[in-house]
Design a protein around this motif. Sequence first.
Motif, PDB file in Angstrom:
ATOM      1  N   LEU A 139      19.358 -52.809 -16.056  1.00 38.98           N
ATOM      2  CA  LEU A 139      20.355 -52.660 -15.240  1.00 38.98           C
ATOM      3  C   LEU A 139      21.351 -52.004 -15.549  1.00 38.98           C
ATOM      4  O   LEU A 139      22.312 -51.887 -14.606  1.00 38.98           O
ATOM      5  CB  LEU A 139      20.656 -54.452 -15.629  1.00 38.98           C
ATOM      6  CG  LEU A 139      20.296 -55.220 -14.913  1.00 38.98           C
ATOM      7  CD1 LEU A 139      19.834 -54.826 -13.543  1.00 38.98           C
ATOM      8  CD2 LEU A 139      19.211 -55.354 -15.695  1.00 38.98           C
ATOM      9  N   GLY A 140      21.394 -50.788 -16.346  1.00 44.02           N
ATOM     10  CA  GLY A 140      22.242 -49.913 -16.907  1.00 44.02           C
ATOM     11  C   GLY A 140      21.745 -48.273 -16.348  1.00 44.02           C
ATOM     12  O   GLY A 140      21.328 -48.452 -15.497  1.00 44.02           O
ATOM     13  N   TRP A 335      23.707 -38.997 -11.859  1.00 44.30           N
ATOM     14  CA  TRP A 335      24.899 -39.456 -11.913  1.00 44.30           C
ATOM     15  C   TRP A 335      24.687 -39.096 -10.067  1.00 44.30           C
ATOM     16  O   TRP A 335      25.763 -39.764  -9.363  1.00 44.30           O
ATOM     17  CB  TRP A 335      25.678 -38.415 -11.768  1.00 44.30           C
ATOM     18  CG  TRP A 335      26.651 -38.495 -13.478  1.00 44.30           C
ATOM     19  CD1 TRP A 335      26.360 -37.024 -14.353  1.00 44.30           C
ATOM     20  CD2 TRP A 335      27.175 -39.324 -14.706  1.00 44.30           C
ATOM     21  NE1 TRP A 335      25.995 -37.921 -15.310  1.00 44.30           N
ATOM     22  CE2 TRP A 335      27.318 -39.291 -15.457  1.00 44.30           C
ATOM     23  CE3 TRP A 335      26.612 -40.721 -14.045  1.00 44.30           C
ATOM     24  CZ2 TRP A 335      27.286 -40.078 -16.825  1.00 44.30           C
ATOM     25  CZ3 TRP A 335      27.344 -42.118 -14.661  1.00 44.30           C
ATOM     26  CH2 TRP A 335      27.648 -41.754 -16.097  1.00 44.30           C
TER      27      TRP A 335
ATOM     28  N   ARG B  34      23.801 -28.251 -25.019  1.00 35.38           N
ATOM     29  CA  ARG B  34      22.131 -30.017 -25.489  1.00 35.38           C
ATOM     30  C   ARG B  34      21.048 -30.070 -25.935  1.00 35.38           C
ATOM     31  O   ARG B  34      21.985 -31.298 -26.886  1.00 35.38           O
ATOM     32  CB  ARG B  34      21.818 -29.102 -24.170  1.00 35.38           C
ATOM     33  CG  ARG B  34      21.764 -30.583 -23.488  1.00 35.38           C
ATOM     34  CD  ARG B  34      21.158 -30.685 -22.225  1.00 35.38           C
ATOM     35  NE  ARG B  34      21.528 -29.878 -20.789  1.00 35.38           N
ATOM     36  CZ  ARG B  34      21.260 -29.555 -20.121  1.00 35.38           C
ATOM     37  NH1 ARG B  34      19.317 -28.791 -20.068  1.00 35.38           N
ATOM     38  NH2 ARG B  34      22.139 -29.049 -18.880  1.00 35.38           N
ATOM     39  N   ALA B  90      28.658 -35.879 -19.555  1.00 30.95           N
ATOM     40  CA  ALA B  90      27.035 -36.954 -19.243  1.00 30.95           C
ATOM     41  C   ALA B  90      25.858 -36.927 -18.914  1.00 30.95           C
ATOM     42  O   ALA B  90      25.188 -37.556 -19.691  1.00 30.95           O
ATOM     43  CB  ALA B  90      28.068 -38.386 -18.620  1.00 30.95           C
ATOM     44  N   ALA B  91      25.676 -36.411 -17.869  1.00 34.32           N
ATOM     45  CA  ALA B  91      25.366 -36.418 -17.631  1.00 34.32           C
ATOM     46  C   ALA B  91      23.677 -35.819 -18.461  1.00 34.32           C
ATOM     47  O   ALA B  91      22.159 -35.719 -18.890  1.00 34.32           O
ATOM     48  CB  ALA B  91      24.665 -35.014 -16.178  1.00 34.32           C
ATOM     49  N   ALA B  92      24.365 -34.508 -19.796  1.00 31.74           N
ATOM     50  CA  ALA B  92      23.436 -33.828 -20.347  1.00 31.74           C
ATOM     51  C   ALA B  92      23.241 -34.556 -21.965  1.00 31.74           C
ATOM     52  O   ALA B  92      21.880 -34.488 -22.484  1.00 31.74           O
ATOM     53  CB  ALA B  92      24.035 -32.121 -20.804  1.00 31.74           C
ATOM     54  N   ALA B  94      23.293 -38.069 -21.597  1.00 30.51           N
ATOM     55  CA  ALA B  94      22.551 -39.349 -21.186  1.00 30.51           C
ATOM     56  C   ALA B  94      20.418 -38.184 -21.518  1.00 30.51           C
ATOM     57  O   ALA B  94      19.351 -38.402 -21.152  1.00 30.51           O
ATOM     58  CB  ALA B  94      22.087 -39.507 -19.667  1.00 30.51           C
ATOM     59  N   LEU B  95      20.671 -36.878 -20.860  1.00 27.37           N
ATOM     60  CA  LEU B  95      19.491 -35.719 -20.953  1.00 27.37           C
ATOM     61  C   LEU B  95      18.812 -36.333 -22.696  1.00 27.37           C
ATOM     62  O   LEU B  95      17.554 -36.684 -22.292  1.00 27.37           O
ATOM     63  CB  LEU B  95      19.311 -34.792 -19.954  1.00 27.37           C
ATOM     64  CG  LEU B  95      18.415 -34.019 -20.179  1.00 27.37           C
ATOM     65  CD1 LEU B  95      17.333 -34.512 -19.426  1.00 27.37           C
ATOM     66  CD2 LEU B  95      18.664 -32.075 -19.716  1.00 27.37           C
ATOM     67  N   THR B  98      16.750 -39.329 -23.223  1.00 32.48           N
ATOM     68  CA  THR B  98      16.260 -38.978 -23.741  1.00 32.48           C
ATOM     69  C   THR B  98      15.079 -38.413 -24.595  1.00 32.48           C
ATOM     70  O   THR B  98      14.023 -39.211 -24.365  1.00 32.48           O
ATOM     71  CB  THR B  98      15.470 -38.378 -21.924  1.00 32.48           C
ATOM     72  OG1 THR B  98      15.632 -36.859 -22.256  1.00 32.48           O
ATOM     73  CG2 THR B  98      16.285 -39.904 -21.120  1.00 32.48           C
ATOM     74  N   ARG B  99      15.958 -38.032 -25.025  1.00 36.68           N
ATOM     75  CA  ARG B  99      14.601 -37.834 -26.422  1.00 36.68           C
ATOM     76  C   ARG B  99      15.199 -37.840 -27.832  1.00 36.68           C
ATOM     77  O   ARG B  99      14.829 -37.770 -28.536  1.00 36.68           O
ATOM     78  CB  ARG B  99      15.506 -35.940 -26.537  1.00 36.68           C
ATOM     79  CG  ARG B  99      15.229 -34.774 -25.457  1.00 36.68           C
ATOM     80  CD  ARG B  99      15.075 -33.373 -25.600  1.00 36.68           C
ATOM     81  NE  ARG B  99      14.792 -32.771 -24.444  1.00 36.68           N
ATOM     82  CZ  ARG B  99      15.496 -31.721 -23.913  1.00 36.68           C
ATOM     83  NH1 ARG B  99      17.274 -31.612 -24.250  1.00 36.68           N
ATOM     84  NH2 ARG B  99      15.462 -30.925 -22.576  1.00 36.68           N
ATOM     85  N   GLU B 112      30.237 -48.878 -17.948  1.00 31.11           N
ATOM     86  CA  GLU B 112      29.043 -48.844 -17.717  1.00 31.11           C
ATOM     87  C   GLU B 112      29.034 -50.730 -17.957  1.00 31.11           C
ATOM     88  O   GLU B 112      29.959 -51.183 -18.962  1.00 31.11           O
ATOM     89  CB  GLU B 112      28.169 -49.040 -18.565  1.00 31.11           C
ATOM     90  CG  GLU B 112      26.333 -49.292 -18.112  1.00 31.11           C
ATOM     91  CD  GLU B 112      25.178 -48.392 -18.857  1.00 31.11           C
ATOM     92  OE1 GLU B 112      25.039 -46.933 -18.358  1.00 31.11           O
ATOM     93  OE2 GLU B 112      24.320 -48.960 -19.813  1.00 31.11           O
ATOM     94  N   PRO B 312      25.297 -51.127 -12.697  1.00 25.40           N
ATOM     95  CA  PRO B 312      24.699 -49.747 -12.492  1.00 25.40           C
ATOM     96  C   PRO B 312      22.801 -49.636 -11.451  1.00 25.40           C
ATOM     97  O   PRO B 312      22.211 -48.696 -10.944  1.00 25.40           O
ATOM     98  CB  PRO B 312      25.050 -48.635 -13.010  1.00 25.40           C
ATOM     99  CG  PRO B 312      25.811 -49.189 -14.174  1.00 25.40           C
ATOM    100  CD  PRO B 312      25.054 -50.972 -13.693  1.00 25.40           C
ATOM    101  N   GLY B 313      22.520 -50.287 -12.118  1.00 32.25           N
ATOM    102  CA  GLY B 313      20.879 -50.321 -12.316  1.00 32.25           C
ATOM    103  C   GLY B 313      20.389 -50.742 -10.837  1.00 32.25           C
ATOM    104  O   GLY B 313      19.511 -50.556 -10.002  1.00 32.25           O
TER     105      GLY B 313
END
Lengths: 467, 467
Positions: A139-140, A335, B34, B90-92, B94-95, B98-99, B112, B312-313
Amino acid sequence: LQSTVTDLLLELRPSPHRAGRRAALENALRGAIRDGRLREGARLPSTRALAADLGVARATVVEVYEQLTAEGYLRSRRGSGTVVGGSVPAAARALGETRDRPRPRFDFIPGEPDCASFPRREWLAALRRVLLTAPADLLGYGDPRGVGELRAALSDYLGRIRGVAADPRSVVVFDGVGAALGMLGEVLVAAGRGSVAVEDPGMPFHREILRRVGVRVVPIRVDDHGLSVDDLEATHVGAALVTPAHQYPLGVTMSPERRAALIAWARRNDALIIEDDYDGEFRYDRQPVGAVQGLAPDHVVYAGTASKALAPGVRVGWLVLPPHVRDAVTVARAWRGGASQLEQAALADMLGRGDLDRHVRGRRAAYRHRRDLLLARLADRVPLLEVPGVAAGMHVTVRLPDGVDDVAVARHGPSASLALFPLAPHWSVDGWSGLVLGFSRPTERDFPAAVDALTRFLADQLSSAAT
Amino acid sequence: LQSTVTDLLLELRPSPHRAGRRAALENALRGAIRDGRLREGARLPSTRALAADLGVARATVVEVYEQLTAEGYLRSRRGSGTVVGGSVPAAARALGETRDRPRPRFDFIPGEPDCASFPRREWLAALRRVLLTAPADLLGYGDPRGVGELRAALSDYLGRIRGVAADPRSVVVFDGVGAALGMLGEVLVAAGRGSVAVEDPGMPFHREILRRVGVRVVPIRVDDHGLSVDDLEATHVGAALVTPAHQYPLGVTMSPERRAALIAWARRNDALIIEDDYDGEFRYDRQPVGAVQGLAPDHVVYAGTASKALAPGVRVGWLVLPPHVRDAVTVARAWRGGASQLEQAALADMLGRGDLDRHVRGRRAAYRHRRDLLLARLADRVPLLEVPGVAAGMHVTVRLPDGVDDVAVARHGPSASLALFPLAPHWSVDGWSGLVLGFSRPTERDFPAAVDALTRFLADQLSSAAT
């Protein structure tokens, strides 16, 4: 008419900047076409005359005409100047619809599946399983590439049914291919590779979205074997957006020689192929031709969608990306939305249980039957029409006899309870006249009556055109 | 380090175009930051030295530094040159996650909500009602403004709880405010109004998204009364993006005088106010201050989201638009995603039954309690910290004593199982040092332990900084 255009411009506040004047003229014309103040087929003043009348540079008017022609608002007829376009782009059309125009009963809109067949029970069951078991993190904001389970399920599914070479790291999920294409376009522009070849005729929405994010769109001719790679060679674009499995709108499949030539072009120029496999699940006469992506995964961005196999109201589409553009596209997506994570997980669940495969099999049989019926009735009642393309997908494009104006034919459709879509706005320059007939949207029950209404109407239109 | 940067550039293919060289340098630096090759706080070579070393124009390097500073990758310290930024955007981030970097147990990420409290039962029930009763058209491409029932329900809800002057025709639904802001930015750029003021400090994601679509972003100072309208007057922007109810990140509310001045500015200059009311439902000490939009609906674009009140999900956000930008924004949205129509209908159902109000009331009580606990413990154990802002929202920003580097403090967080977020990347120029503490993300059960870990860690950090 010239005074209409001038009046429109006078409504606007004057702008001291050339960009402002251009935008003002463009918006005024677009608005006037969209709301019907300028009617389809109306001839516009020459660029020279309008520029003089408005006291702006002729180049400004030329740019505006070109832009609106590219968007389908205007058409350029050789030898007869610029006229208001056959049909406004689909986006604007939809906007018009929201203004309470009733939709005709028999809707041959291309690209929208039979939504009455949506598997509501299975979808709700999948959502229930997701909501019962998913961790709170679902849900995040989540992973900017999309839900891991869906990326894994898609890698498997696309490999199995479309020969796509994917692994979960190469898949990014979006809320539709349109959003994906816009962000990919942004990334190409930012990397200094902002010229993209598109098919001509092709999907107006491809061109619209790419232009909107600053891409220079270069139309390339399509023939019976697909996009002309010879013509592509003569350009200096960094990417080509194609529909190899089932060209939209013509319905042809790209020949093996062309596929090889396209890949060779991409390798030689270090260019990107963008493969929109919008209806790759639906081939009726043989196994679908595999995705080009499988042959050159380092040079192809593969785009697919749940909008045809399932429904567009569930907003899910995806890209399979080569390593060198993956991160940039992921950051572009972060985003800015992305599909509902609950629905991504539900789709993964349906894929894992084989529910989507079952649904697609059922739809494939139904659409095949519809296509056969449509072609048989057309051959029987309107034998003049040519129908190029292979037995696939959810639309056929029929070629109207020379001299028959597709825009005029489509405009008369509602009088016979028909929503029809002319080929004209799919061309970037003037091409032959036709109708793009989507046969998926009517319900199963309505379909025979829709075909009857269509064939009766077309026979009528063509006989009156012949007299 | 200079040789690291040079090495990075040498990995890239040379480009004959200046734009290509710029993009290459920018991407190389961004990538290196990054993935950690360039560490936070590392000092970069001067623009002059790097330009000479790479054989490019100094202006190219200056532009790249400015761009990456604006994006938060770099920071410009007065008198000490350019350093690698405190936290990548934040976008980066989050990227990076994922690693496979594990997330610390106590996560003070701002923005959140507590996703463990998502009303799963009510949501599933709403979806079931929708799937049992909705017409097939809900599964189609639908209205480009979003589902009618949701637009109607939102008009009512926003009027009731936020004083927004909305009717269903003025609401457009998106798959989040980020997507909405990107498309609004595109429309402004296309209209020749592509300069937008943003708050400084402000949301990095606002700046990132606007820049990405070609907007020139003009940071304007925020004080205890909100955005400085005096500073705004001195610019020539066509729009200002603000968070009046609860400034992000400082947490102040825009004073009535400032609101009046802002509206007067918009009227006088025919400018647009973009009001991001991201957490307007959550005020704890009094009735929330109504939206600015209600005072000047013709000059304000109001932005809201289900991401805070719900999750947000579920990707749903909305704009309430004045008439003159409505059509352009709707056309921009068409064909590029938009929220799931099933979920839009489900949200409308929850709004109509009062389920969302009930959920928000419960969350409001819980977050208020969390905020009280956090502030009490901070006052008790880390009395040095100042905490500006009103009793509202899901975050507090604490001011660190002068000389304490927020980036360094945040970097040490994971050693105490804490994910912390420095204020630094929220400034466009150097400002005071602080932490933006989101108190909504931990579960109810974890929260007291999270606060204990945080206050212990901060007391420890500040005492070691003092010695």
